[in-house]
Design an enzyme around this catalytic site. Structure first.
Site, PDB file in Angstrom:
ATOM      1  N   ASP A  18       0.831  -1.203   0.000  1.00  0.00           N
ATOM      2  CA  ASP A  18       0.000   0.000   0.000  1.00  0.00           C
ATOM      3  C   ASP A  18       0.869   1.257   0.000  1.00  0.00           C
ATOM      4  O   ASP A  18       1.924   1.290   0.630  1.00  0.00           O
ATOM      5  CB  ASP A  18      -0.891  -0.008   1.244  1.00  0.00           C
ATOM      6  CG  ASP A  18      -1.987   1.029   1.174  1.00  0.00           C
ATOM      7  OD1 ASP A  18      -2.371   1.430   0.054  1.00  0.00           O
ATOM      8  OD2 ASP A  18      -2.467   1.452   2.245  1.00  0.00           O
ATOM      9  N   HIS A  35       3.740   3.640  -8.796  1.00  0.00           N
ATOM     10  CA  HIS A  35       3.532   2.230  -9.112  1.00  0.00           C
ATOM     11  C   HIS A  35       4.791   1.605  -9.712  1.00  0.00           C
ATOM     12  O   HIS A  35       5.148   0.464  -9.389  1.00  0.00           O
ATOM     13  CB  HIS A  35       2.360   2.075 -10.078  1.00  0.00           C
ATOM     14  CG  HIS A  35       1.031   2.437  -9.478  1.00  0.00           C
ATOM     15  ND1 HIS A  35       0.605   1.955  -8.260  1.00  0.00           N
ATOM     16  CD2 HIS A  35       0.032   3.252  -9.938  1.00  0.00           C
ATOM     17  CE1 HIS A  35      -0.597   2.447  -7.999  1.00  0.00           C
ATOM     18  NE2 HIS A  35      -0.964   3.228  -8.995  1.00  0.00           N
ATOM     19  N   LEU A 129      10.862 -21.029  -3.765  1.00  0.00           N
ATOM     20  CA  LEU A 129       9.926 -20.075  -3.156  1.00  0.00           C
ATOM     21  C   LEU A 129       8.686 -20.039  -4.017  1.00  0.00           C
ATOM     22  O   LEU A 129       8.791 -19.973  -5.251  1.00  0.00           O
ATOM     23  CB  LEU A 129      10.557 -18.672  -3.081  1.00  0.00           C
ATOM     24  CG  LEU A 129       9.604 -17.495  -2.817  1.00  0.00           C
ATOM     25  CD1 LEU A 129       9.092 -17.535  -1.375  1.00  0.00           C
ATOM     26  CD2 LEU A 129      10.292 -16.153  -3.089  1.00  0.00           C
TER      27      LEU A 129
END
Length: 247
Positions: A18, A35, A129
């Protein structure tokens, strides 16, 4: 390396990324710049999670509520996803990262659906992962879709209402087969889950950090792991460490 290596480490970390827009606004820049800067933070944190031997990392990339944003910003977010996959997929694959995508794909553009499928198929056999990308994801929608699937099985007679339990719902969620998150981190100082992994985070440790996502670094990530290691997870039971009582 952080001291978290010698203490209890989470198996699954989920992050609500966020603050990209506010990071940009604070610097007088277009939100799109925030962004793009956020994608750089994604690369750093994915590497940090791999170095910490975290097995699952979930990133909240695009929520089902983000469609309410201006179309230009939505288009920019989609473009960043395409750039990230096209630029980073080969490197993630080389490092043994498996990509899995959760969220509703029905209303996504065909090119985005095919891109996500390509990322999943290319990395399916990897085991270092698992990077879970929550894209067009909303937890209430996910739970509703799981319930609808169960209701359809009841309607056809494959299931009886008495067969339904928590595990059955869990097995029909987008995250089926993925362990629940041990730690949920949200950046930017906001302290809410925002329709993210509501079912799965029932016993997750929650951590809210003040930094905007573009400023979230490897050091902040390892600091969060240290804070997690110091917590006493009881899952509704009693503490494993007796509390001293003064005489």
């Amino acid at each position: 390396m952080s001291t978290s290596e010698s203490r209890a480490a989470p198996q699954h970390v989920a992050i609500i990324m966020d603050g990209n827009g506010r990071w940009a606004n604070a610097r007088g820049l277009p939100r799109a710049v925030g962004h793009r800067k956020g994608v750089e933070a994604v690369r750093e944190v994915v590497q940090a999670a791999a170095d910490a031997e975290i097995k699952y990392l979930t990133l909240f990339a695009f929520s089902s509520e983000n469609w309410r944003r201006p179309q230009a910003e939505v288009n920019d977010l989609f473009g960043l996803l395409k750039t990230f996959v096209q630029r980073d997929l080969a490197e993630l694959h080389r490092k043994g990262v498996r990509i899995r995508v959760i969220g509703d794909r029905v209303h996504l553009r065909d090119d985005i659906r095919m891109l996500l499928l390509e990322a999943e198929e290319t990395t399916r056999a990897n085991g270092a992962l698992t990077l879970i990308i929550a894209f067009n994801y909303g937890s209430r929608d996910e739970i509703a879709r799981a319930c609808a699937a169960i209701a359809a099985d009841v309607q056809t007679g494959r299931l009886q209402p008495s067969d339904i339990d928590a595990q059955m719902i869990n097995d029909r969620l987008d995250t089926a087969g993925i362990p629940d998150p041990d730690l949920v981190i949200r950046t930017s100082g906001e302290e809410r889950l925002s329709n993210f992994l509501l079912w799965q985070a029932a016993y997750a440790e929650l951590m809210f950090v003040p930094e905007y996502w573009p400023d979230f670094t490897r050091e902040i990530f390892f600091s969060a792991l240290d804070r997690y290691a110091a917590r006493d997870r009881r899952f509704g039971g009693l503490s494993a460490t007796p509390v001293a009582v003064s005489s």
